[in-house]
Scaffold this motif. Structure first.
Motif, mmCIF file in Angstrom:
data_model
loop_
_atom_site.group_PDB
_atom_site.id
_atom_site.type_symbol
_atom_site.label_atom_id
_atom_site.label_comp_id
_atom_site.label_asym_id
_atom_site.label_seq_id
_atom_site.Cartn_x
_atom_site.Cartn_y
_atom_site.Cartn_z
ATOM 1 N N SER A 52 0.839 -1.277 -0.155
ATOM 2 C CA SER A 52 -0.058 -0.053 0.117
ATOM 3 C C SER A 52 0.753 1.286 0.069
ATOM 4 C CB SER A 52 -0.905 -0.104 1.351
ATOM 5 O OG SER A 52 -0.169 -0.082 2.438
ATOM 6 N N LYS A 53 2.061 1.144 0.565
ATOM 7 C CA LYS A 53 2.977 2.382 0.452
ATOM 8 C C LYS A 53 4.226 2.193 -0.796
ATOM 9 C CE LYS A 53 1.933 3.310 5.286
ATOM 10 N NZ LYS A 53 2.271 4.213 6.388
ATOM 11 N N ASN A 54 4.248 1.298 -1.167
ATOM 12 C CA ASN A 54 5.678 1.322 -1.943
ATOM 13 C C ASN A 54 5.334 0.836 -3.339
ATOM 14 O OD1 ASN A 54 7.591 2.091 0.154
ATOM 15 N ND2 ASN A 54 6.570 0.318 1.207
ATOM 16 N N LYS A 55 6.154 1.298 -4.414
ATOM 17 C CA LYS A 55 6.216 0.726 -5.623
ATOM 18 C C LYS A 55 7.415 -0.215 -6.015
ATOM 19 C CE LYS A 55 2.393 3.546 -7.046
ATOM 20 N NZ LYS A 55 1.240 3.384 -7.538
ATOM 21 N N VAL A 56 8.456 0.138 -5.471
ATOM 22 C CA VAL A 56 9.753 -0.257 -5.509
ATOM 23 C C VAL A 56 10.059 -1.146 -4.532
ATOM 24 C CG1 VAL A 56 12.275 0.420 -5.738
ATOM 25 C CG2 VAL A 56 10.552 1.705 -6.675
ATOM 26 N N PHE A 57 10.801 -2.599 -5.228
ATOM 27 C CA PHE A 57 11.057 -3.500 -4.087
ATOM 28 C C PHE A 57 12.281 -4.225 -4.653
ATOM 29 C CE2 PHE A 57 6.690 -3.117 -4.992
ATOM 30 C CZ PHE A 57 6.000 -3.082 -3.373
ATOM 31 N N THR A 58 12.984 -4.803 -3.598
ATOM 32 C CA THR A 58 14.103 -5.632 -4.052
ATOM 33 C C THR A 58 13.498 -7.187 -3.707
ATOM 34 O OG1 THR A 58 15.701 -3.919 -2.950
ATOM 35 C CG2 THR A 58 16.537 -6.279 -2.996
ATOM 36 N N PHE A 59 14.030 -7.908 -4.676
ATOM 37 C CA PHE A 59 13.564 -9.116 -4.763
ATOM 38 C C PHE A 59 14.652 -10.267 -4.277
ATOM 39 C CE2 PHE A 59 10.399 -7.194 -7.303
ATOM 40 C CZ PHE A 59 9.084 -7.713 -6.892
ATOM 41 N N TYR A 60 14.277 -11.217 -3.473
ATOM 42 C CA TYR A 60 15.263 -12.150 -3.447
ATOM 43 C C TYR A 60 14.528 -13.778 -3.938
ATOM 44 C CZ TYR A 60 17.666 -8.885 -0.348
ATOM 45 O OH TYR A 60 18.186 -7.786 0.009
ATOM 46 N N CYS A 61 15.651 -14.471 -4.499
ATOM 47 C CA CYS A 61 15.085 -15.701 -4.820
ATOM 48 C C CYS A 61 15.893 -16.944 -4.192
ATOM 49 C CB CYS A 61 15.151 -15.852 -6.325
ATOM 50 S SG CYS A 61 13.970 -14.672 -7.278
ATOM 51 N N LYS A 62 14.910 -18.110 -3.897
ATOM 52 C CA LYS A 62 15.852 -19.274 -3.037
ATOM 53 C C LYS A 62 15.160 -20.420 -4.279
ATOM 54 C CE LYS A 62 15.681 -21.429 1.446
ATOM 55 N NZ LYS A 62 16.100 -22.665 0.929
ATOM 56 N N LEU A 63 16.278 -21.052 -4.953
ATOM 57 C CA LEU A 63 16.071 -22.182 -5.556
ATOM 58 C C LEU A 63 16.418 -23.172 -4.579
ATOM 59 C CD1 LEU A 63 15.202 -23.718 -8.168
ATOM 60 C CD2 LEU A 63 17.465 -23.490 -8.976
ATOM 61 N N ASP A 64 15.199 -24.350 -4.510
ATOM 62 C CA ASP A 64 15.585 -25.478 -3.735
ATOM 63 C C ASP A 64 16.148 -25.252 -2.273
ATOM 64 O OD1 ASP A 64 14.250 -27.080 -5.857
ATOM 65 O OD2 ASP A 64 16.213 -27.297 -6.811
ATOM 66 N N ARG A 65 17.481 -25.666 -2.113
ATOM 67 C CA ARG A 65 18.093 -25.406 -0.799
ATOM 68 C C ARG A 65 19.329 -24.232 -0.907
ATOM 69 N NH1 ARG A 65 17.993 -31.670 0.041
ATOM 70 N NH2 ARG A 65 16.179 -31.978 1.130
#
Length: 108
Positions: A52-65
């Motif tokens: 509701s307050k932001n439009k910019v994000f940092t994404f983190y991905c985790k594949l399997d382990r």
């Protein structure tokens, strides 16, 4: 000014200044759909987040382990060993609020 250390699945990812007014966690969503009975040699995973307050994000991905690492939408998954794989995507807003993971499971 205080600092908060954020964690994605128990791994400290970065230190961010604490925002006094934003405590809303973003919602991460994976847009890519798969057919459970199909095997994929290559898969492009698209995702986004809302807040509701932001439009910019940092994404983190985790594949399997694997340990989570920063990633961007359109992540291409290729040359994976045969078997079932799960990708979890987390969104973190500028205030350091981390989403619950969105996940996608498929066969290669």
């Amino acid at each position: 000014r205080h600092t908060r250390y954020i964690s994605v699945t128990g791994v400290q990812t970065c230190a961010l200044p604490i925002s006094q007014g934003d405590h809303t966690k973003p919602v991460a969503t994976i847009d890519t759909k798969v057919t459970p009975s199909k095997s994929y040699a290559s898969l492009t995973v698209k995702f986004h987040a809302t807040d509701s307050k932001n439009k910019v994000f940092t994404f983190y991905c985790k594949l399997d382990r694997a340990v989570p690492s920063t990633c961007k939408t359109g992540k291409v998954m290729t040359k994976l060993p045969k078997g079932t794989h799960t990708l979890k995507v987390y969104a973190v807003d500028p205030a350091g609020n981390a989403s619950r993971p969105a996940s996608l499971t498929w066969k290669s």
